[in-house]
Design an enzyme around this catalytic site. Structure first.
Site, PDB file in Angstrom:
ATOM      1  N   GLU A   1       0.836  -1.204   0.000  1.00 30.46           N
ATOM      2  CA  GLU A   1       0.000   0.000   0.000  1.00 30.46           C
ATOM      3  C   GLU A   1       0.870   1.253   0.000  1.00 30.46           C
ATOM      4  O   GLU A   1       0.601   2.217  -0.736  1.00 30.46           O
ATOM      5  CB  GLU A   1      -0.908  -0.018   1.229  1.00 30.46           C
ATOM      6  CG  GLU A   1      -1.684   1.269   1.460  1.00 30.46           C
ATOM      7  CD  GLU A   1      -2.101   1.426   2.912  1.00 30.46           C
ATOM      8  OE1 GLU A   1      -2.361   2.573   3.318  1.00 30.46           O
ATOM      9  OE2 GLU A   1      -2.152   0.412   3.640  1.00 30.46           O
TER      10      GLU A   1
ATOM     11  N   ASP B   1       0.755   3.891  -3.142  1.00 30.22           N
ATOM     12  CA  ASP B   1       0.354   5.276  -2.912  1.00 30.22           C
ATOM     13  C   ASP B   1       1.273   6.233  -3.664  1.00 30.22           C
ATOM     14  O   ASP B   1       0.824   7.192  -4.304  1.00 30.22           O
ATOM     15  CB  ASP B   1       0.372   5.566  -1.413  1.00 30.22           C
ATOM     16  CG  ASP B   1       0.077   7.016  -1.090  1.00 30.22           C
ATOM     17  OD1 ASP B   1      -1.058   7.463  -1.338  1.00 30.22           O
ATOM     18  OD2 ASP B   1       0.985   7.713  -0.592  1.00 30.22           O
TER      19      ASP B   1
ATOM     20  N   ASN C   1      -6.976   1.120   0.662  1.00 30.74           N
ATOM     21  CA  ASN C   1      -5.671   0.487   0.888  1.00 30.74           C
ATOM     22  C   ASN C   1      -5.442  -0.683  -0.064  1.00 30.74           C
ATOM     23  O   ASN C   1      -4.318  -0.907  -0.532  1.00 30.74           O
ATOM     24  CB  ASN C   1      -5.570   0.012   2.338  1.00 30.74           C
ATOM     25  CG  ASN C   1      -5.624   1.159   3.326  1.00 30.74           C
ATOM     26  OD1 ASN C   1      -5.394   2.312   2.962  1.00 30.74           O
ATOM     27  ND2 ASN C   1      -5.943   0.860   4.578  1.00 30.74           N
TER      28      ASN C   1
ATOM     29  N   GLU D   1      -4.422   0.639  -3.530  1.00 26.64           N
ATOM     30  CA  GLU D   1      -3.029   1.087  -3.527  1.00 26.64           C
ATOM     31  C   GLU D   1      -2.070  -0.095  -3.430  1.00 26.64           C
ATOM     32  O   GLU D   1      -1.007  -0.094  -4.072  1.00 26.64           O
ATOM     33  CB  GLU D   1      -2.798   2.060  -2.379  1.00 26.64           C
ATOM     34  CG  GLU D   1      -3.512   3.395  -2.566  1.00 26.64           C
ATOM     35  CD  GLU D   1      -3.334   4.335  -1.398  1.00 26.64           C
ATOM     36  OE1 GLU D   1      -3.426   5.547  -1.606  1.00 26.64           O
ATOM     37  OE2 GLU D   1      -3.115   3.848  -0.260  1.00 26.64           O
TER      38      GLU D   1
END
Length: 231
Positions: free
Chosen positions: A47, A51, A120, A123
């Protein structure tokens, strides 16, 4: 993971080389906790990587597509695209939640459709895709799933309170805005965060959220409204 692999191939032309990596991307911390697996076996590290990859691709797209927009406008657009609600919806549109490995307790509490969990997950998938196939494939996937909504201006008008607060304070001269997470509560799979926003060291507001990003946005919103309390 076989059905997930088939879906990715049929819908996006993607075939993962490392199936274990894909499995990790779809493993929630509640699952590893219940199964007593190492913490690194959940998707939180992926994650983190996803991101960054998402932010880079979106920033590059906005910079090239909107040459007339200033930095502040581009920041607002990017923030609205990568906010929790947006990413959760992208995850839903991909049908990712169906394949998420959750702990039984989290499943019973509706975790499979929780906004922050789906954010989450989206990502983490991007992070896994980056490791497995590189940035070009990440870019292609985002162009397929995310960019059509940007072209429709679906996210341009969403309020980004952090950027709005920065613009308001900068009118008064030089300013240094910082955010700090004051408190984390709840189990690892269902955290709540309290954030505070400061201007030149002076606290302006606090906010509560199910992720650090949401808490910081809420703190900025409360600062703009002059509400120096948690909500």
């Amino acid at each position: 993971m076989l059905k997930l692999q088939e879906k990715l191939k049929n819908d996006y032309g993607l075939v993962f080389n490392d199936e274990d990596l894909l499995k990790t991307a779809f493993t929630h911390s509640s699952f590893t906790n219940e199964e007593r697996l190492p913490k690194i076996a959940n998707n939180e590290r992926l994650e983190f990587l996803g991101d960054v990859a998402l932010s880079l691709v979106i920033s590059d797209y906005l910079y090239r597509t909107y040459p007339e927009k200033l930095e502040g406008e581009l920041s607002k657009m990017r923030s609205s695209i990568v906010r929790t609600e947006s990413l959760a919806n992208f995850s839903r549109s991909c049908g990712f939640g169906e394949f998420l490995r959750l702990g039984h307790g989290e499943e019973k509490m509706g975790g499979r459709d929780r906004e922050t969990t789906l954010e989450n997950l989206f990502e983490a998938f991007l992070g896994a895709l980056f490791i497995d196939q590189g940035m070009d494939e990440v870019r292609k996937f985002i162009q397929h799933v995310v960019i059509p909504h940007v072209k429709n201006d679906d996210y341009v008008k969403v309020i980004d309170y952090k950027t709005e607060l920065q613009e308001v304070l900068q009118v008064g001269g030089e300013t240094t805005i910082t955010y700090n997470i004051l408190k984390e509560e709840g189990p690892a799979h269902d955290r709540s965060f309290v954030a505070a926003v400061y201007n030149n060291g002076k606290e302006l507001g606090r906010g509560l959220g199910k992720s650090k990003k949401v808490a910081e946005q809420k703190a900025a919103e409360n600062a703009i409204k002059g509400q120096n309390h948690v909500s």
